[in-house]
Motif scaffolding. Structure first.
Motif, short mmCIF file in Angstrom:
data_model
loop_
_atom_site.label_atom_id
_atom_site.label_comp_id
_atom_site.label_asym_id
_atom_site.label_seq_id
_atom_site.Cartn_x
_atom_site.Cartn_y
_atom_site.Cartn_z
N GLY A 137 0.80 -1.21 0.00
CA GLY A 137 0.00 0.00 0.00
C GLY A 137 0.84 1.26 0.00
N ALA A 138 0.16 2.41 -0.14
CA ALA A 138 0.81 3.71 -0.08
C ALA A 138 0.52 4.33 1.27
N PRO A 139 1.39 5.21 1.76
CA PRO A 139 1.16 5.83 3.05
C PRO A 139 -0.18 6.58 3.09
N ASP A 140 -0.85 6.54 4.24
CA ASP A 140 -2.12 7.24 4.38
C ASP A 140 -1.93 8.72 4.08
N GLY A 141 -2.88 9.29 3.33
CA GLY A 141 -2.82 10.70 3.02
C GLY A 141 -1.94 11.04 1.83
N THR A 142 -1.33 10.04 1.20
CA THR A 142 -0.48 10.31 0.05
C THR A 142 -1.34 10.77 -1.12
N LEU A 147 1.99 9.01 -6.57
CA LEU A 147 2.22 7.67 -7.08
C LEU A 147 2.32 7.68 -8.60
N ARG A 148 1.49 8.48 -9.25
CA ARG A 148 1.56 8.59 -10.71
C ARG A 148 2.94 9.06 -11.14
N LEU A 149 3.45 10.11 -10.49
CA LEU A 149 4.76 10.63 -10.84
C LEU A 149 5.85 9.60 -10.55
N ALA A 150 5.75 8.91 -9.42
CA ALA A 150 6.75 7.90 -9.08
C ALA A 150 6.79 6.79 -10.14
N LEU A 151 5.65 6.43 -10.68
CA LEU A 151 5.61 5.41 -11.73
C LEU A 151 6.14 5.94 -13.06
N LEU A 152 5.82 7.21 -13.38
CA LEU A 152 6.27 7.79 -14.64
C LEU A 152 7.76 8.09 -14.65
N ALA A 153 8.35 8.20 -13.48
CA ALA A 153 9.75 8.63 -13.38
C ALA A 153 10.74 7.51 -13.70
N HIS A 154 10.24 6.33 -14.03
CA HIS A 154 11.11 5.20 -14.37
C HIS A 154 10.65 4.60 -15.70
N PRO A 164 9.22 3.94 0.08
CA PRO A 164 9.11 5.30 0.64
C PRO A 164 10.05 6.30 0.00
N ALA A 165 11.26 5.89 -0.38
CA ALA A 165 12.21 6.84 -0.96
C ALA A 165 11.70 7.36 -2.30
N ALA A 166 11.18 6.47 -3.14
CA ALA A 166 10.65 6.89 -4.44
C ALA A 166 9.44 7.79 -4.28
N LEU A 167 8.57 7.45 -3.33
CA LEU A 167 7.38 8.28 -3.10
C LEU A 167 7.76 9.63 -2.52
#
Length: 254
Positions: A137-142, A147-154, A164-167
């Protein structure tokens, strides 16, 4: 800004995508203005299948920016409501259910977005590497856009360990860019420089290179010779592809 090969962006203006069957690039739109069907093939609800849906959304956006009409379909047998809801939170545009779509509409091209090792439909296949979360899961309140940017950045062809570091990195970048766009909006508007527009188009028309588009935005952010009004227009234009809601903070209190 660093010089790049820009001529192909204006000479071709055609998205080319790597066909996973052959490893060779093909035109995503072989017929000028012909309808293209994009099918996102999923096998459940998990980060990898969400990445498949996101890549399909990016592909639809790129085609539409080039003036190509698109018919977007979601193909899957389970967990579709959950996947649709998560996709909507990430800014994925609605995809029709393939089971309700009926017969084809005479499309000139069919592009299948699939996970590596997943479905093998006939036609051009766009392969998406798996996502391996470091924690469930993703941290509450994220912000889902983080998450979209974290996925697009690779690169989509590279497996991604999402933790957590990528997010945190994506959250910092997104907050900084949204704040900058809101500030630049107060400056006089200026056109996007031709070379910057060419750099953006060269990136996303070359196998849907979202990482390259993000790299151009980082260059634009710090280029000393660019007026802020041009930075603003560049970010708003690129966001039509990226879908990061970069103009969200316009009008918000400082």
């Amino acid at each position: 800004m660093p010089a790049r090969a820009r001529s192909c962006a204006y000479a071709r203006l055609v998205l080319r995508i790597t066909d996973a069957r052959t490893g060779e690039p093909v035109d995503a739109t072989p017929a000028r203005r012909g309808l293209t069907r994009v099918e996102a093939h999923t096998r459940g609800f998990d980060p990898t299948n969400l990445r498949v849906l996101l890549v399909a959304d990016l592909l639809v956006r790129a085609l539409e920016l080039g003036g190509t009409p698109v018919w977007a379909l979601l193909v899957g047998e389970r967990d579709l409501p959950e996947l649709r809801a998560a996709g909507a939170a990430l800014g994925v545009r609605p995809f029709e259910d393939s089971r309700d779509a009926g017969t084809g509409l005479g499309e000139a091209q069919v592009l299948h977005v699939v996970s590596e090792g997943g479905e093998t439909p006939d036609g051009v296949r766009v392969a998406v590497a798996p996502v391996r979360p470091e924690a469930p899961g993703a941290p509450d309140g994220t912000d889902p856009t983080v998450l979209r940017l974290a996925l697009l950045a690779h690169p989509r062809s590279s497996p991604l360990r999402l933790g957590p570091a990528a997010l945190d990195d994506a959250a910092g970048t997104l907050a900084r860019w949204r704040g900058a766009v809101a500030a630049w909006a107060h400056r006089p508007s200026r056109p996007i420089p031709d070379e910057v527009r060419a750099d953006l188009r060269t990136a996303w028309e070359d196998d849907l290179d979202a990482v390259g588009v993000l790299r151009v935005l980082r260059d634009v952010e710090t280029a000393p010779e660019l007026p802020d009004g041009a930075r603003f227009e560049t970010y708003v234009y690129a966001d039509r592809l990226l879908g990061l809601d970069l103009a969200r903070d316009l009008g918000a209190p400082a």
